[in-house]
Design a protein around this motif. Structure first.
Motif, PDB file in Angstrom:
ATOM      1  N   GLU A   1       2.504   1.812  -3.749  1.00 48.28           N
ATOM      2  CA  GLU A   1       1.443   2.598  -4.420  1.00 48.28           C
ATOM      3  C   GLU A   1       1.198   3.946  -4.146  1.00 48.28           C
ATOM      4  OE1 GLU A   1      -1.125   2.325  -7.546  1.00 48.28           O
ATOM      5  OE2 GLU A   1       0.672   0.341  -6.740  1.00 48.28           O
ATOM      6  N   GLU A   2       1.137   4.210  -3.060  1.00 47.73           N
ATOM      7  CA  GLU A   2       0.834   5.323  -2.694  1.00 47.73           C
ATOM      8  C   GLU A   2       1.906   6.005  -3.042  1.00 47.73           C
ATOM      9  OE1 GLU A   2      -0.080   5.917   1.627  1.00 47.73           O
ATOM     10  OE2 GLU A   2      -2.560   4.915   1.157  1.00 47.73           O
ATOM     11  N   GLN A   3       3.211   5.818  -2.908  1.00 44.64           N
ATOM     12  CA  GLN A   3       4.656   6.384  -3.447  1.00 44.64           C
ATOM     13  C   GLN A   3       4.283   6.511  -4.636  1.00 44.64           C
ATOM     14  OE1 GLN A   3       8.193   4.734  -2.617  1.00 44.64           O
ATOM     15  NE2 GLN A   3       9.178   6.718  -2.727  1.00 44.64           N
ATOM     16  N   ARG A   4       3.823   5.824  -5.716  1.00 46.82           N
ATOM     17  CA  ARG A   4       3.941   5.418  -6.805  1.00 46.82           C
ATOM     18  C   ARG A   4       2.920   7.211  -7.365  1.00 46.82           C
ATOM     19  NH1 ARG A   4       5.330   0.611  -6.743  1.00 46.82           N
ATOM     20  NH2 ARG A   4       3.839  -0.010  -6.357  1.00 46.82           N
ATOM     21  N   GLU A   5       1.509   6.861  -7.066  1.00 44.80           N
ATOM     22  CA  GLU A   5       0.921   8.000  -7.014  1.00 44.80           C
ATOM     23  C   GLU A   5       1.628   9.013  -7.276  1.00 44.80           C
ATOM     24  OE1 GLU A   5      -2.357   7.036  -5.025  1.00 44.80           O
ATOM     25  OE2 GLU A   5      -3.042   4.953  -5.848  1.00 44.80           O
ATOM     26  N   TRP A   6       1.865   9.804  -6.161  1.00 44.38           N
ATOM     27  CA  TRP A   6       2.104  11.058  -6.120  1.00 44.38           C
ATOM     28  C   TRP A   6       3.311  11.530  -6.913  1.00 44.38           C
ATOM     29  CZ3 TRP A   6      -0.546  14.182  -3.867  1.00 44.38           C
ATOM     30  CH2 TRP A   6      -1.539  13.942  -3.133  1.00 44.38           C
TER      31      TRP A   6
ATOM     32  N   LYS B   1       0.726  -1.824   0.011  1.00 46.44           N
ATOM     33  CA  LYS B   1       0.287  -0.198   0.239  1.00 46.44           C
ATOM     34  C   LYS B   1       0.239   0.892   0.378  1.00 46.44           C
ATOM     35  CE  LYS B   1      -3.643   2.678   2.424  1.00 46.44           C
ATOM     36  NZ  LYS B   1      -4.432   2.664   3.517  1.00 46.44           N
ATOM     37  N   ALA B   2       2.079   1.287   0.401  1.00 47.66           N
ATOM     38  CA  ALA B   2       3.280   2.550   0.877  1.00 47.66           C
ATOM     39  C   ALA B   2       3.373   2.419   0.138  1.00 47.66           C
ATOM     40  CB  ALA B   2       3.446   2.252   1.911  1.00 47.66           C
TER      41      ALA B   2
END
Length: 179
Positions: A171-176, A168-169
């Protein structure tokens, strides 16, 4: 007595000028092919192991490369020896193939993320929706409320939770991350 002009091209309006634009002529290297007036931007070796270069335009560089023989001037034994030496240096890469990234091989996931995906029992190129579904399924199977008193299930539940947090971390890093 000749008089030099001090007038500029912009008639007193400097904002009309382009950046770094001036009256000086720019130096252009012409193609080394006889009769060609195009700029020569593509360097090509004059002979093997020689630092001197020809400079051709793109059209003549392609023509030169089609007819270029790297082994020209070498005997058959020297050609075989040089080819074997070059293959010998590339063999190290073929032996290390199995260390490559799993899945698409683009390097978007870290080793921790790949281990977490393996923990969830998925392929290395799984999408985040598949990861979320596997996490929910495994969390429901091993939840302490569903299996009270089962120590192995509690350990598996904690491992599944940790794996999901890592993914999850990531994936969030890739989104930002800016593209």
């Amino acid at each position: 007595m000749a008089r030099t002009s001090s007038r500029s091209n912009d008639w007193g309006f400097p904002r009309w000028r382009g950046y770094e634009e001036g009256r000086d002529a720019t130096t252009v290297r012409l193609c080394d092919r006889h009769g060609c007036a195009e700029p020569g931007n593509c360097p090509a070796p004059k002979s093997p192991n020689n630092p001197e270069r020809w400079y051709f335009c793109a059209v003549h560089a392609g023509e030169y490369n089609r007819g270029y023989n790297y082994f020209e001037g070498l005997s058959a034994e020297e050609t075989a020896e040089r080819e074997a030496a070059e293959q010998r240096t590339a063999d190290g890469y073929t032996q290390a193939k199995h260390y490559a990234w799993g899945g698409p091989g683009d390097g978007t996931r870290s080793r921790d993320e790949l281990r977490a995906i393996e923990m969830l029992g998925l392929e290395s190129d799984a999408e985040f929706d598949e990861i979320k579904a596997a996490w929910r399924r495994l969390a429901k199977e091993n939840h302490p409320d569903v299996r009270p008193g089962d120590a192995d299930a509690a350990v598996r539940f904690q491992a599944v939770q940790a794996a999901y947090e890592v993914l999850k971390a990531g994936e969030e890093q890739r989104e930002w991350r800016p593209r």
